[in-house]
Design an enzyme around this catalytic site. Sequence first.
Site, PDB file in Angstrom:
ATOM      1  N   HIS A  63       7.574   4.911   5.218  1.00 22.49           N
ATOM      2  CA  HIS A  63       8.177   4.748   3.756  1.00 22.49           C
ATOM      3  C   HIS A  63       9.648   5.387   4.100  1.00 22.49           C
ATOM      4  O   HIS A  63       9.882   6.349   4.714  1.00 22.49           O
ATOM      5  CB  HIS A  63       7.549   5.618   2.734  1.00 22.49           C
ATOM      6  CG  HIS A  63       7.924   5.812   1.071  1.00 22.49           C
ATOM      7  ND1 HIS A  63       8.643   4.650   0.703  1.00 22.49           N
ATOM      8  CD2 HIS A  63       8.279   6.762   0.504  1.00 22.49           C
ATOM      9  CE1 HIS A  63       8.820   4.957  -0.288  1.00 22.49           C
ATOM     10  NE2 HIS A  63       8.726   6.373  -0.649  1.00 22.49           N
ATOM     11  N   GLY A  81      -3.796  10.859   7.823  1.00 25.08           N
ATOM     12  CA  GLY A  81      -4.393  11.109   6.498  1.00 25.08           C
ATOM     13  C   GLY A  81      -4.675   9.287   6.088  1.00 25.08           C
ATOM     14  O   GLY A  81      -5.097   8.545   7.242  1.00 25.08           O
ATOM     15  N   SER A  82      -4.478   8.865   5.151  1.00 21.57           N
ATOM     16  CA  SER A  82      -4.775   7.385   4.763  1.00 21.57           C
ATOM     17  C   SER A  82      -4.220   6.561   5.875  1.00 21.57           C
ATOM     18  O   SER A  82      -4.636   5.714   6.363  1.00 21.57           O
ATOM     19  CB  SER A  82      -4.273   7.082   3.327  1.00 21.57           C
ATOM     20  OG  SER A  82      -4.601   5.831   2.896  1.00 21.57           O
ATOM     21  N   GLN A  83      -2.835   6.625   5.864  1.00 18.18           N
ATOM     22  CA  GLN A  83      -2.138   5.658   6.756  1.00 18.18           C
ATOM     23  C   GLN A  83      -2.277   6.174   8.318  1.00 18.18           C
ATOM     24  O   GLN A  83      -2.339   5.238   9.073  1.00 18.18           O
ATOM     25  CB  GLN A  83      -0.488   5.764   6.486  1.00 18.18           C
ATOM     26  CG  GLN A  83       0.015   4.897   5.025  1.00 18.18           C
ATOM     27  CD  GLN A  83      -0.565   3.389   5.127  1.00 18.18           C
ATOM     28  OE1 GLN A  83      -0.542   2.840   6.065  1.00 18.18           O
ATOM     29  NE2 GLN A  83      -0.773   2.915   4.006  1.00 18.18           N
ATOM     30  N   SER A 142      -8.560  17.247  10.532  1.00 11.74           N
ATOM     31  CA  SER A 142      -8.704  15.888  11.190  1.00 11.74           C
ATOM     32  C   SER A 142      -8.632  15.783  12.472  1.00 11.74           C
ATOM     33  O   SER A 142      -8.939  14.914  12.960  1.00 11.74           O
ATOM     34  CB  SER A 142      -7.450  15.235  10.543  1.00 11.74           C
ATOM     35  OG  SER A 142      -7.404  15.089   9.121  1.00 11.74           O
ATOM     36  N   GLN A 167       7.889  16.096   5.056  1.00 12.69           N
ATOM     37  CA  GLN A 167       8.379  15.298   6.142  1.00 12.69           C
ATOM     38  C   GLN A 167       9.730  16.489   6.747  1.00 12.69           C
ATOM     39  O   GLN A 167       9.604  16.612   7.860  1.00 12.69           O
ATOM     40  CB  GLN A 167       8.733  14.075   5.644  1.00 12.69           C
ATOM     41  CG  GLN A 167       7.472  13.385   5.843  1.00 12.69           C
ATOM     42  CD  GLN A 167       8.004  11.837   5.781  1.00 12.69           C
ATOM     43  OE1 GLN A 167       9.275  11.505   6.277  1.00 12.69           O
ATOM     44  NE2 GLN A 167       6.825  10.908   5.523  1.00 12.69           N
ATOM     45  N   GLN A 189       6.862  15.021   0.836  1.00 14.49           N
ATOM     46  CA  GLN A 189       7.578  16.287   0.449  1.00 14.49           C
ATOM     47  C   GLN A 189       7.389  17.356   1.450  1.00 14.49           C
ATOM     48  O   GLN A 189       7.991  18.289   1.584  1.00 14.49           O
ATOM     49  CB  GLN A 189       6.700  16.809  -0.617  1.00 14.49           C
ATOM     50  CG  GLN A 189       5.267  17.193  -0.532  1.00 14.49           C
ATOM     51  CD  GLN A 189       4.310  15.981  -0.967  1.00 14.49           C
ATOM     52  OE1 GLN A 189       4.480  14.782  -0.835  1.00 14.49           O
ATOM     53  NE2 GLN A 189       3.146  16.089  -1.408  1.00 14.49           N
TER      54      GLN A 189
END
Length: 345
Positions: free
Chosen positions: A105, A23-25, A50, A83, A81
């Site tokens: 994070h 995704g984004s990261q 993806s 992971q 949520q």
Amino acid sequence: MNVYYEANPDLIRNRRVAVIGYGSQGHAHSLNLMESGVDVCVGLRPGSASAEKAAARGLTVRSVSDASAWADVIMILIPDQHQKAVYEAEIQAHVTPGKALAFGHGFNVHYGQIEAPEGVDVFMVAPKSPGHLVRRTYTEGNGVPCLVAVAQDASGSTLDLALSYADAIGGTRAGVIETNFKDETETDLFGEQAVLCGGAAELIKAGFETLTEAGYPEELAYFECLHELKLIVDLFYEGGLEYMNYSVSDTAEYGGYSRGPRVVTPEVKAEMQRILGEVQSGSFAREWIQECETGGKEMAAYRSQTDTHPLEQVGRRLRGMMQWLRPKVTSDTVASPVDRTPAEA
């Protein structure tokens, strides 16, 4: 507080790294690592939309389980949520002594959702930027500041490995700040809720409603309360509060000094302190985990309320007239800010 601007690049180059999620990261980390000479693969669920995107960029794609088994360093970059479930089902069996488990994070480690076994290094590299900027600044020869932390130092050299990882995604070009999982998680959640995503959005809506309810055109209210906010935030970003006040008119500066505290009152700060208390106690984390486990009905309602707010309706119309505001997207990033599909796992 320690800030690092260099690291040993060979430490991460001598490891095999699995980035779980694209995704984004995830897309930014994996591409930056690959271009820094790191042996990297992307771990995705079967049928992930993806997979083709990642493969087209030259990345090796494996299942989450196979990627975790192959790797020496496993970086988990799927939404908070998801992971725990993914970790327990597909990653945990492959987290063996000598390996490193990494996060972007601290949420799942700090709140006890994921606990690594003994003999495993656990670290965090958290860019202080959305993934598309992590990627773009890297390609421009720059980087974004990162936070780095160690939760479990089995090898005795986990910090060095984490710094090497941060270096490979461009972090040392801007500075890597050493912290811990607790402080990163709690300050991040508080900032999002009370200022960046929660507080700012509610302030914008309240200002818009105040003007439109007083009879002013909604287009003017939109420009004044939302559109022009970027101009002020850019000044904050470039030079802090002092530079913002220097750059605006004397009228605006005086009005800000004299009226701002009437909006953000001591009562508002007291509520911020209560929000911080909920983050520190784990109350928010438990609430969010329960919300996800019970179907996300509150989240869906919140999204609907925002998407249908008059501010958003007039904003879509006005932004449609501003060709220069069209999001700059690539095949690796989310195509639309209203697309609710989570970062790929």
